[in-house]
Motif scaffolding. Sequence first.
Motif, PDB file in Angstrom:
ATOM      1  N   MET A   1       0.851  -1.202   0.000  1.00 15.67           N
ATOM      2  CA  MET A   1       0.000   0.000   0.000  1.00 15.67           C
ATOM      3  C   MET A   1       0.878   1.240   0.000  1.00 15.67           C
ATOM      4  N   ASN A   2       0.446   2.304  -0.720  1.00 17.06           N
ATOM      5  CA  ASN A   2       1.347   3.434  -0.895  1.00 17.06           C
ATOM      6  C   ASN A   2       1.632   4.183   0.391  1.00 17.06           C
ATOM      7  N   HIS A   3       0.790   4.028   1.439  1.00 13.48           N
ATOM      8  CA  HIS A   3       1.075   4.756   2.669  1.00 13.48           C
ATOM      9  C   HIS A   3       2.176   4.100   3.486  1.00 13.48           C
ATOM     10  N   LEU A   4       2.689   2.959   3.034  1.00 15.35           N
ATOM     11  CA  LEU A   4       3.780   2.300   3.744  1.00 15.35           C
ATOM     12  C   LEU A   4       5.126   2.517   3.058  1.00 15.35           C
ATOM     13  N   ILE A   5       5.149   3.412   2.069  1.00 14.38           N
ATOM     14  CA  ILE A   5       6.390   3.664   1.340  1.00 14.38           C
ATOM     15  C   ILE A   5       7.445   4.242   2.271  1.00 14.38           C
ATOM     16  N   THR A   6       8.648   3.712   2.235  1.00 14.78           N
ATOM     17  CA  THR A   6       9.744   4.255   3.030  1.00 14.78           C
ATOM     18  C   THR A   6      10.399   5.386   2.257  1.00 14.78           C
ATOM     19  N   PHE A   7      11.299   6.115   2.935  1.00 17.29           N
ATOM     20  CA  PHE A   7      11.982   7.233   2.286  1.00 17.29           C
ATOM     21  C   PHE A   7      12.788   6.748   1.084  1.00 17.29           C
ATOM     22  N   ALA A   8      13.505   5.626   1.250  1.00 20.13           N
ATOM     23  CA  ALA A   8      14.292   5.111   0.126  1.00 20.13           C
ATOM     24  C   ALA A   8      13.384   4.703  -1.021  1.00 20.13           C
ATOM     25  N   GLY A   9      12.271   4.045  -0.661  1.00 21.23           N
ATOM     26  CA  GLY A   9      11.340   3.632  -1.696  1.00 21.23           C
ATOM     27  C   GLY A   9      10.660   4.799  -2.370  1.00 21.23           C
ATOM     28  N   LEU A  10      10.550   5.894  -1.640  1.00 18.67           N
ATOM     29  CA  LEU A  10       9.897   7.082  -2.182  1.00 18.67           C
ATOM     30  C   LEU A  10      10.619   7.573  -3.424  1.00 18.67           C
ATOM     31  N   PHE A  11      11.952   7.638  -3.360  1.00 19.02           N
ATOM     32  CA  PHE A  11      12.686   8.147  -4.508  1.00 19.02           C
ATOM     33  C   PHE A  11      12.698   7.144  -5.658  1.00 19.02           C
ATOM     34  N   GLY A  57      -0.563   9.454   1.525  1.00 17.83           N
ATOM     35  CA  GLY A  57      -1.218   9.290   2.813  1.00 17.83           C
ATOM     36  C   GLY A  57      -2.061   8.029   2.907  1.00 17.83           C
ATOM     37  N   ASN A  58      -2.300   7.604   4.129  1.00 21.67           N
ATOM     38  CA  ASN A  58      -3.096   6.407   4.408  1.00 21.67           C
ATOM     39  C   ASN A  58      -4.578   6.782   4.413  1.00 21.67           C
ATOM     40  N   PHE A  59      -5.285   6.429   3.357  1.00 21.71           N
ATOM     41  CA  PHE A  59      -6.715   6.712   3.233  1.00 21.71           C
ATOM     42  C   PHE A  59      -7.550   5.437   3.400  1.00 21.71           C
ATOM     43  N   SER A  60      -7.033   4.473   4.155  1.00 21.65           N
ATOM     44  CA  SER A  60      -7.747   3.207   4.321  1.00 21.65           C
ATOM     45  C   SER A  60      -8.637   3.262   5.567  1.00 21.65           C
ATOM     46  N   HIS A  61      -9.540   4.248   5.588  1.00 21.13           N
ATOM     47  CA  HIS A  61     -10.524   4.420   6.666  1.00 21.13           C
ATOM     48  C   HIS A  61      -9.845   4.621   8.025  1.00 21.13           C
ATOM     49  N   VAL A  62      -8.745   5.357   8.024  1.00 24.58           N
ATOM     50  CA  VAL A  62      -8.067   5.639   9.289  1.00 24.58           C
ATOM     51  C   VAL A  62      -8.643   6.916   9.893  1.00 24.58           C
ATOM     52  N   ARG A  63      -8.560   7.005  11.215  1.00 20.41           N
ATOM     53  CA  ARG A  63      -9.077   8.172  11.927  1.00 20.41           C
ATOM     54  C   ARG A  63      -7.927   8.931  12.582  1.00 20.41           C
ATOM     55  N   PHE A  64      -8.119  10.239  12.661  1.00 15.74           N
ATOM     56  CA  PHE A  64      -7.138  11.115  13.299  1.00 15.74           C
ATOM     57  C   PHE A  64      -7.881  12.007  14.286  1.00 15.74           C
ATOM     58  N   ARG A  75     -11.076   6.143   0.978  1.00 15.90           N
ATOM     59  CA  ARG A  75     -10.980   6.137  -0.478  1.00 15.90           C
ATOM     60  C   ARG A  75     -12.175   5.391  -1.055  1.00 15.90           C
ATOM     61  N   GLN A  76     -12.751   5.958  -2.098  1.00 13.80           N
ATOM     62  CA  GLN A  76     -13.814   5.299  -2.855  1.00 13.80           C
ATOM     63  C   GLN A  76     -13.377   5.257  -4.308  1.00 13.80           C
ATOM     64  N   SER A  77     -13.121   4.050  -4.797  1.00 18.10           N
ATOM     65  CA  SER A  77     -12.544   3.878  -6.119  1.00 18.10           C
ATOM     66  C   SER A  77     -11.211   4.630  -6.150  1.00 18.10           C
ATOM     67  N   ASP A  78     -11.037   5.531  -7.099  1.00 17.07           N
ATOM     68  CA  ASP A  78      -9.782   6.279  -7.173  1.00 17.07           C
ATOM     69  C   ASP A  78      -9.934   7.707  -6.671  1.00 17.07           C
ATOM     70  N   ARG A  79     -10.932   7.956  -5.843  1.00 15.35           N
ATOM     71  CA  ARG A  79     -11.132   9.286  -5.271  1.00 15.35           C
ATOM     72  C   ARG A  79     -10.882   9.231  -3.771  1.00 15.35           C
ATOM     73  N   TYR A  80     -10.300  10.301  -3.268  1.00 16.14           N
ATOM     74  CA  TYR A  80      -9.878  10.354  -1.871  1.00 16.14           C
ATOM     75  C   TYR A  80     -10.732  11.375  -1.120  1.00 16.14           C
ATOM     76  N   HIS A  81     -11.156  11.001   0.091  1.00 14.67           N
ATOM     77  CA  HIS A  81     -12.109  11.818   0.832  1.00 14.67           C
ATOM     78  C   HIS A  81     -11.671  11.998   2.282  1.00 14.67           C
ATOM     79  N   VAL A  82     -12.192  13.076   2.887  1.00 13.41           N
ATOM     80  CA  VAL A  82     -11.971  13.350   4.303  1.00 13.41           C
ATOM     81  C   VAL A  82     -13.321  13.676   4.931  1.00 13.41           C
ATOM     82  N   ARG A  83     -13.660  12.948   5.982  1.00 10.84           N
ATOM     83  CA  ARG A  83     -14.848  13.273   6.776  1.00 10.84           C
ATOM     84  C   ARG A  83     -14.346  13.996   8.021  1.00 10.84           C
ATOM     85  N   LEU A  84     -14.685  15.277   8.130  1.00  3.21           N
ATOM     86  CA  LEU A  84     -14.071  16.149   9.129  1.00  3.21           C
ATOM     87  C   LEU A  84     -15.121  16.634  10.118  1.00  3.21           C
TER      88      LEU A  84
END
Length: 697
Positions: A1-11, A57-64, A75-84
């Motif tokens: 999942m892209n939210h687990l990318i490390t700094f080295a993997g980022l580049f 960012g981690n959009f897998s239904h995480v809460r902050f 995330r719904q399909s390829d769209r990213y959402h925030v419930r605030l």
Amino acid sequence: MNHLITFAGLFLLMSVQPIMASEADNCRQCHIQIVDEWRTSQHARSMLPATPDNVLGNFSHVRFFSEDVEAKFYRQSDRYHVRLTESGQTSNWTVRYTFGIYPLQQYLIETGDGKLQALNIAWDSRSVDAGGQRWFRLDAAEHQRPENPLHWRGVYQNWNGMCADCHSTAFRKGYIPDTDRYESHFEQINVSCSACHARANTHAQAARSGESQSAGADLSARGAWLTGTLEHKPQHTGPLTSTKQVETCGRCHSLRTRLDQSPAGGLNNHYSLTRLQSPLYYADGRVREEVFVLGSYLQSKMHEAGVVCSNCHNPHSGKLLLAGNALCSQCHAAPSFDQPHHHHHPQGSPGAQCVSCHMPETTYMQIDPRREHNFTTPNPVTSRQSDSPDPCLACHNDQNREWSIQQMSFLWPEHRERSDWFEIQQADLPTMVRFIADQQQVALYRASLLEQQAGTIGRVAPKIILQQLQSPDPLMRESGWKAATNLQPSDLHGQAMIGLQDTHLNVRLAAFEALMLAGALPSKPTRVRAEYEAYLQQQSDRPAGRTLIGRYARISGDSAVAEQHFKIALEMDNAYLPAYILLTDLLRNQQRFVDAIASLNNGLDQLPENSSLWHLRGLTWLQLKKHEEALGDLGKAARLAPDNWLFSYRYALVSLRLGHIEQAQQAAVTLSEIAPDNPQVKALLKEIQAKKQNKPL
């Protein structure tokens, strides 16, 4: 999942994924290596559509959770959402764009009327080991209410007016002030080739036709540097690099004001550089607030010697040319400087790194450390006097300033502390005037000092201001015209048309404003009025811009329009001091004293420690003949600003007129200390003494 990318993997991700179809694809047909380097850069990822390839960012239904804020990222399909949920109110938002990539990634949300706002909760894209891969909050808890201008939906978090000019290429804001909406657009979503090479597309088209056309100004670093030792400084050989490189980079890597809609305008022309003023900078010139790089760099010996950005940075990847002290050793010989006898730290330790002492870090946006670029040596005595951070204590955080001063004397006994900017601000006025006139001094110091001391210089040494109007440096000419508001109109008549016809827009606008405020504009119409009005339009989406429009309307004789714009400025930012001051002045001038009191009450609710508002309310109470209320407010202003002679003078004068002789005497003691030679103060002191002795004057 892209939210687990490390700094080295980022580049790795940045280097292998296509950015998007863009002008870079055209450029790559010839400039393969350069474009591939650019694709790994922060510039390439400065802003992109919110797609699975770009969102970290981690959009897998995480809460902050934070204070009174709760956010759910999903995330719904390829769209990213925030419930605030904020202050008990819940809303749902869709992320339109990513903003930046490392060490954090922000998310832009469209809130209506063409506005994009930067969400105050960002993704920490550093590795887990570095404390990253988490959501975190950028703002302070007190900013979370929607009516606060620093709230993520407020005016100061608006992408259109605050961010887009540097994060996208050929951006046009398209603000419509009558309806408070934007019709913004850009040619390239990110910082692409033509952001720096203004004619890149024309150059590419010509190349496809077998022709040759320049891509813009020559930005290459020229000549070479011979390394310096303890005995001699580094020497540049060969042709000098054009100033265009630093100006091009500095156009965005600085705190500046854009003056028009030119897609690739020049610094000190289409952009006005912010001077070294408090609280943006410390009194010794060190960076304090988020002013980026150029204002620091222009103070440096490096800039004076001709060092340019690409001597240290790859301009396309953004990476340093070499790692660690090897970068500095390009010019400063390692046997002389990268040795314990120079830095007095264990070799290879953090304290042995050149940047630890000469480019100390300040962290912004919670997790983004940025280095100073004035390349000074640690000056612990000056740091203490100016209350700026001591570089030694950044590592030795268990020690104090006295320890740092002692260590400097012990380890470097021949070291002489020097801070030109701090020292000249402590000098007497004749020394300041000579400094401003000396073209060998750093121009940014001279310009900043001229504006800082303009009131006094205008009274005592007006010729130095007039001289700067003829300076070969547009930075000095602009500051000269800003200082010229302190001159008599008759002093400016011979300079008016010269300033209004200057080749640089920043100078023309400063001249127009100074002449307008002095009532010295020539009757002959010029194009500058239209340029000035276009500049006001450009700034009208901010409280400062609305306040300037209000001032312009009032000077032009339209008080109703002026009042309207002052009030709009305060709707945008209910703590914007200049709008309160100018609105109060307008209302008092119209003898609407009750309205003025109401406005000042609102201001003091937001700015309870502001001496100017207390002082203005005291004067307004006087006009309403509310003498005791006036005395209380004037006294409060004098206590809040003990160095302001006028506040203490008026408090003492009103105290005396109301028969409070002891209060007047106490205020007079302060006056005698801060303005002993002022003739008004002398006369008041004499009157107080006579009253105490019951003698007629």
